[in-house]
Design a protein around this motif. Structure first.
Motif, PDB file in Angstrom:
ATOM      1  N   GLU A 217       0.831  -1.216   0.000  1.00 10.80           N
ATOM      2  CA  GLU A 217       0.000   0.000   0.000  1.00 10.80           C
ATOM      3  C   GLU A 217       0.858   1.256   0.000  1.00 10.80           C
ATOM      4  O   GLU A 217       0.538   2.243  -0.650  1.00 10.80           O
ATOM      5  N   GLU A 218       1.983   1.220   0.721  1.00 12.99           N
ATOM      6  CA  GLU A 218       2.857   2.386   0.779  1.00 12.99           C
ATOM      7  C   GLU A 218       3.472   2.675  -0.600  1.00 12.99           C
ATOM      8  O   GLU A 218       3.512   3.813  -1.047  1.00 12.99           O
ATOM      9  N   ILE A 219       3.940   1.599  -1.289  1.00 13.59           N
ATOM     10  CA  ILE A 219       4.532   1.790  -2.625  1.00 13.59           C
ATOM     11  C   ILE A 219       3.462   2.312  -3.583  1.00 13.59           C
ATOM     12  O   ILE A 219       3.677   3.264  -4.336  1.00 13.59           O
ATOM     13  N   ARG A 220       2.269   1.690  -3.535  1.00 14.96           N
ATOM     14  CA  ARG A 220       1.174   2.123  -4.424  1.00 14.96           C
ATOM     15  C   ARG A 220       0.861   3.614  -4.184  1.00 14.96           C
ATOM     16  O   ARG A 220       0.703   4.384  -5.126  1.00 14.96           O
ATOM     17  N   GLN A 225       0.902   9.211  -5.928  1.00 16.67           N
ATOM     18  CA  GLN A 225       1.232  10.606  -5.605  1.00 16.67           C
ATOM     19  C   GLN A 225       2.112  11.227  -6.699  1.00 16.67           C
ATOM     20  O   GLN A 225       1.889  12.343  -7.136  1.00 16.67           O
ATOM     21  N   LYS A 226       3.084  10.428  -7.169  1.00 13.29           N
ATOM     22  CA  LYS A 226       4.004  10.915  -8.207  1.00 13.29           C
ATOM     23  C   LYS A 226       3.255  11.197  -9.507  1.00 13.29           C
ATOM     24  O   LYS A 226       3.495  12.184 -10.187  1.00 13.29           O
ATOM     25  N   GLU A 231       0.605  15.201 -13.123  1.00 12.49           N
ATOM     26  CA  GLU A 231      -0.659  15.229 -13.885  1.00 12.49           C
ATOM     27  C   GLU A 231      -0.685  14.193 -15.006  1.00 12.49           C
ATOM     28  O   GLU A 231      -1.004  14.482 -16.157  1.00 12.49           O
ATOM     29  N   LEU A 232      -0.296  12.970 -14.638  1.00 14.87           N
ATOM     30  CA  LEU A 232      -0.285  11.876 -15.624  1.00 14.87           C
ATOM     31  C   LEU A 232      -1.434  10.918 -15.310  1.00 14.87           C
ATOM     32  O   LEU A 232      -1.607  10.511 -14.160  1.00 14.87           O
ATOM     33  N   LEU A 286      11.321   8.512  -8.917  1.00 16.52           N
ATOM     34  CA  LEU A 286      10.877   8.163  -7.568  1.00 16.52           C
ATOM     35  C   LEU A 286      11.807   7.130  -6.924  1.00 16.52           C
ATOM     36  O   LEU A 286      12.222   7.257  -5.790  1.00 16.52           O
ATOM     37  N   TYR A 287      12.115   6.063  -7.702  1.00 21.33           N
ATOM     38  CA  TYR A 287      13.030   5.021  -7.213  1.00 21.33           C
ATOM     39  C   TYR A 287      14.098   4.773  -8.280  1.00 21.33           C
ATOM     40  O   TYR A 287      13.860   4.963  -9.461  1.00 21.33           O
TER      41      TYR A 287
END
Length: 715
Positions: A217-220, A225-226, A231-232, A286-287
């Motif tokens: 859930e945290e990764i999702r 958020q990203k 705005e994608l 992000l990663y």
């Protein structure tokens, strides 16, 4: 729920993409099948009609056309109820009757454990696919429903059906790009074959998923958020790992369960191709991406039409696998070739390309089938096409070619065109000359160099991996072997006839036909070819031709004297005769050596030095020998082994190699066998043109001060 309500339920589903007249045709097929199967029950105790209805529903989920749905309703009618194909043709039209007939024929196929039966039936399946690809789609849906309801079947039958599903049907579904059906078939097959293992893995997955829910859930959340920040548009889905795929990774890649499950997998579905690449940039910011783990299947789709961006990231102390694709790509990934009907009324370039790919694959299967001698050879060629692990390479003009993992430039040449493969002599990889046997890597540019009159090398069969290359090479070699066996057989027969004071041109067609009939072969050419292959003795056929067809008496002794004194005349050899004249590895004869040939059954003639220890001593064996003489203008090179005894001193090996080079010899292999501190023995394999050339090489080596003795090795 009544059957009436069920068919109506299907009809309302079909309303989302079929018009009312076509839905009515599907309804009519249902009522016809219901009547035909009246009184028949399934092993589960359900009315038989529930099965065709379920198969039609699977196809409806794939949004297949009305004819496929009608065929699904009627697919067991011909086989189980005795209604002939003509009756269906009258009622529902030729196309539907053909589809039902095709599916019935596939249903009759029993993929027994015997490999030949399996191979032969796979051939039938290929023919059915070539005629109408929808036959296999109906068959796959039929198999999927049977796998879902396998429970009540006897153990033996369950095992057979599950094995056949994993060996044949799941790979075909995968090759047609139907990922959803392929993975369900794999998981159902695995659960049937290994119920305990499936239960154990399933429990372990559930347990792990529960304990990892927070991380997922945290990764999702961070991904979401990203995307919002930039705005994608994109829906983020978790991806489940399938039981069969987990089991195979544990079994074949020797990974532990936790190694496999420590990767968190997500799929992001977006609107346009452009968005895919933008989202890729966003997740990479992000990663950190793992090097070498990015694959762009959008620019370079898989053979079955699959498109997606794949990347693996490292974040939150775990690996995160992400697939990014559009809605349309998602449909094609799940439904493959079936997506063709889903988008049939819309203009979709991707679907057209996907359809073309499948057509090309089926056409390739047909080509392989035409060349294969038997069904076993055919399935051996096709297996690699069903289990591809692709590499992508470029032609010099920038066209992308997709080949299975381990493919070589020879496979690449045959993938472009059979004629290019047959005429290939060398290749360039990234503009540098390279070996034809070198496995290709993704991203390389490959150029094939051809030469007029070039022929495939039999050694290619030891490294090519694609079915097309293997079947094409074998086809050419068979044709070439036939031509060469005819030529050698004719030479040997003429020589034997000479011993009887006759010529081949004197023998009448009637005499030839008598001998053909007596030997029970199809034609005189077959008889001559058999002589060249070493399956028949030339002097025996010559005697039959001279004596009128059937004289087999005294087949050994009366001719031995003639062979011994060379009355038949020697056969001239050039050293380049090809597939049917081989040089013995025991005595390694070279031009200038007195030589004889001995026929090796099925493989032609083996040439030995006439002093070779391996030659037969008995009279019957001597009768099989052919006296040979060398042609005068031989330019080929031959291998000779030399034994050089020398005093050990610095640089002596280099001196020996230099001496061979000065005499225009070519060293194939050099190895040192130490005797003691002072003396050594060098074994040398050299290429020479003949005895004179060999004498020149030996003289040069003998002149080296450190060399005490040199001799030619014959085993």
């Amino acid at each position: 729920m009544s059957a009436e309500a069920t068919v109506e339920g299907l009809a309302s589903e079909l309303g989302s993409y079929l018009d009312i007249s076509r839905i009515n045709q599907v309804r009519r097929a249902y009522y016809y099948a219901e009547q035909a199967h009246e009184g028949q029950m399934r092993k589960s105790g359900d009315r038989y009609i529930t099965h065709p209805l379920a198969v039609a529903r699977i196809l409806a989920n794939l949004r297949l056309d009305h004819q496929s749905l009608m065929a699904a309703m009627l697919h067991d009618v011909i086989e189980d109820t005795g209604i002939p194909k003509d009756a269906l043709s009258e009622q529902f039209g030729e196309d539907v009757a053909e589809l039902v007939d095709g599916v019935s024929k596939l249903t009759q196929i029993e993929f027994r454990s015997r490999a030949e039966a399996q191979a032969e039936n796979f051939q039938k399946m290929t023919l059915a696919m070539a005629r109408d690809i929808r036959v296999i789609l109906v068959k796959l849906a039929d198999r999927l429903h049977n796998m879902r309801t396998l429970g009540p079947m006897p153990y033996e039958k369950r095992q057979r059906i599950a094995t056949e599903t994993l060996d044949i049907y799941a790979p075909i579904a995968n090759r047609l790009g139907m990922h959803a059906i392929s993975t369900e078939l794999e998981d159902l097959g695995f659960s049937s074959l290994h119920p305990m293992r499936a239960r154990y893995i399933s429990k372990a997955v559930d347990k792990l998923r529960g304990s990892h829910r927070e991380i997922i859930e945290e990764i999702r959340g961070k991904l979401q958020q990203k995307l919002e920040e930039r705005e994608l548009p994109g829906k983020i889905q978790g991806r489940e790992k399938h039981l069969n795929s987990i089991y195979n990774k544990m079994k074949f890649k020797h990974k532990s369960f936790h190694e496999i499950m420590d990767v968190y997998a997500f799929r992001i579905i977006t609107e346009t191709e452009d968005d895919c690449y933008r989202i890729l940039g966003a997740v990479h910011s992000l990663y950190k991406p793992l090097p070498g783990r990015f694959k762009d299947y959008i620019a370079m789709p898989k053979a079955n039409g699959y498109q997606s961006l794949h990347t693996t990231l490292f974040g939150m102390h775990v690996n995160i696998e992400i697939q990014i694709r559009t809605e349309e790509m998602e449909n094609i990934a799940n439904n493959g070739i079936a997506a063709h009907w889903m988008y049939k009324n819309e203009s979709s370039g991707v679907i057209a390309v996907n359809q073309a790919r499948v057509d090309r694959w089926v056409k390739g299967l047909m080509e392989i089938q035409e060349r294969a001698d038997d069904s076993m050879e055919f399935i051996e060629h096709v297996k690699v096409d069903l289990f591809p692990d692709e590499v992508y390479v470029f032609t010099p003009r920038g066209r992308i070619m997709e080949l299975p993992s381990g493919a070589t430039p020879v496979d690449f040449a045959y993938a472009i065109h059979t004629d290019i493969g047959n005429a290939a002599v060398a290749c360039r990889i990234n503009r540098n000359l390279a070996s034809l046997s070198q496995p290709l890597q993704s991203g390389q540019t490959v150029e094939i160099i051809t030469a007029p009159g070039a022929k495939p090398n039999p050694a290619w069969l030891s490294f090519v991996v694609t079915g097309k290359a293997r079947s094409s090479i074998r086809h050419v070699l068979k044709t070439r072997k036939r031509a060469e066996s005819l030529e050698l057989g004719r030479t040997l027969l003429k020589r034997s006839l000479k011993g009887f004071g006759a010529q081949l041109s004197d023998i009448s067609e009637a005499q030839k036909q008598l001998v053909v009939n007596h030997n029970q072969v199809n034609s005189f050419d077959d008889l001559v070819s058999d002589i060249g292959l070493g399956n028949r003795m030339a002097y025996l056929v010559a005697r039959q031709l001279v004596s009128g067809g059937t004289d087999d008496a005294g087949e050994g002794q009366s001719n031995i004297g003639n062979i011994e004194d060379g009355k038949y005349g020697a056969v001239t050899i050039r050293g380049t005769e090809g597939l049917l004249v081989k040089f013995a590895s025991c005595c390694k004869p070279i031009p200038g050596d007195p030589v004889v040939g001995i026929m090796d059954e099925g493989n032609g003639m083996v040439i030995h030095s006439d002093t070779c220890d391996r030659l037969p001593e008995d009279d019957a064996g001597r009768a099989r020998l052919t006296h040979l003489k060398w042609a005068k203008d031989i330019t080929d090179e031959f291998s000779v082994e030399l034994r050089v005894e020398l005093e050990r001193q610095r640089g002596v090996i280099a001196e020996v190699a230099n001496a061979v080079a000065m005499a225009d010899g070519n060293i194939e292999r050099i190895s040192v066998e130490d005797q003691n501190a002072r003396f050594g023995v060098v074994s040398l394999v050299v290429h020479v043109h003949g005895r004179r050339h060999l004498a020149r090489v030996m003289r040069r080596v003998r002149n080296i001060r450190a060399v005490t003795h040199i001799s030619r090795v014959r085993y």
